[in-house]
Design a protein around this motif. Structure first.
Motif, PDB file in Angstrom:
ATOM      1  N   CYS A 153      19.658 -28.275  -9.222  1.00 24.70           N
ATOM      2  CA  CYS A 153      19.504 -29.604  -9.823  1.00 24.70           C
ATOM      3  C   CYS A 153      18.112 -30.135  -9.500  1.00 24.70           C
ATOM      4  CB  CYS A 153      20.575 -30.539  -9.249  1.00 24.70           C
ATOM      5  SG  CYS A 153      20.226 -32.280  -9.564  1.00 24.70           S
ATOM      6  N   CYS A 184      22.772 -40.030 -14.328  1.00 24.26           N
ATOM      7  CA  CYS A 184      21.868 -38.933 -14.702  1.00 24.26           C
ATOM      8  C   CYS A 184      22.553 -37.960 -15.656  1.00 24.26           C
ATOM      9  CB  CYS A 184      21.422 -38.177 -13.449  1.00 24.26           C
ATOM     10  SG  CYS A 184      20.371 -36.750 -13.834  1.00 24.26           S
ATOM     11  N   CYS A 204      20.415 -32.623 -17.126  1.00 25.47           N
ATOM     12  CA  CYS A 204      20.650 -31.210 -17.462  1.00 25.47           C
ATOM     13  C   CYS A 204      21.483 -31.055 -18.729  1.00 25.47           C
ATOM     14  CB  CYS A 204      21.269 -30.470 -16.279  1.00 25.47           C
ATOM     15  SG  CYS A 204      22.830 -31.149 -15.709  1.00 25.47           S
ATOM     16  N   CYS A 249      26.965 -36.289  -8.990  1.00 30.87           N
ATOM     17  CA  CYS A 249      25.616 -36.335  -9.541  1.00 30.87           C
ATOM     18  C   CYS A 249      24.951 -37.668  -9.211  1.00 30.87           C
ATOM     19  CB  CYS A 249      25.677 -36.181 -11.063  1.00 30.87           C
ATOM     20  SG  CYS A 249      25.998 -34.487 -11.558  1.00 30.87           S
TER      21      CYS A 249
HETATM   22  S1  SF4 Z   1      20.283 -33.030 -13.330  1.00 24.39           S
HETATM   23 FE1  SF4 Z   1      22.408 -32.501 -13.841  1.00 24.39          FE
HETATM   24  S2  SF4 Z   1      23.276 -31.773 -11.899  1.00 24.39           S
HETATM   25 FE2  SF4 Z   1      21.439 -32.935 -11.399  1.00 24.39          FE
HETATM   26  S3  SF4 Z   1      22.141 -35.047 -10.990  1.00 24.39           S
HETATM   27 FE3  SF4 Z   1      21.529 -34.917 -13.148  1.00 24.39          FE
HETATM   28  S4  SF4 Z   1      23.432 -34.467 -14.262  1.00 24.39           S
HETATM   29 FE4  SF4 Z   1      23.777 -33.966 -12.079  1.00 24.39          FE
END
Ligand code: SF4
Ligand code: SF4
Length: 117
Positions: free
Chosen positions: A87, A24, A27, A20
């Protein structure tokens, strides 16, 4: 081992993993999990769950990310591996999940009782 435990183990094993965006957790909002998966997660107080829901985040999201990573539900593993759950930051595995496996997982979501994590 219950039939669902076998199924979950089998489905988990077929989901590709990927790196990832560092730091982050975009999600990690409220997610659903089967009762089988819920039973493997530590219990959170009603107060903690309500506070998380108010902030639109998962109650298992800690300061350094997922605190239940090794038992995170199928939906958390599937996210980013299929165009249906892409994503938002463009992260993805080298090869996407086999569409037949993704379909099997979506069917599992539909046919198995799920609750809010
Ligand atoms: S949104 Fe979710 S899948 Fe995408 S980088 Fe962030 S943690 Fe990873
Ligand atoms: S279980 Fe972990 S990976 Fe899944 S939404 Fe919660 S914090 Fe994120």
């Amino acid at each position: 081992m219950t039939p669902n435990a076998d199924k979950i183990r089998h489905l988990r094993s077929q989901i590709p993993v990927f790196a990832c965006k560092p730091g982050c957790h975009d999600c990690c909002g409220p997610v659903l999990a089967s009762t089988e998966e819920m039973a493997r997660l530590p219990r959170k107080s009603r107060q903690a769950r309500e506070a998380a829901l108010t902030d639109l985040r998962c109650p298992h999201l800690g300061e350094n990310g997922c605190t239940v990573y090794h038992e995170r539900p199928l939906v958390c593993r599937l996210f980013g591996t299929t165009p249906r759950l892409a994503c938002p930051n463009g992260c993805k595995p080298a090869a996407p999940i086999d569409p037949a496996v993704a379909q099997e997982i979506f069917l599992f979501f539909k046919e198995t009782r799920h609750v809010l994590v």
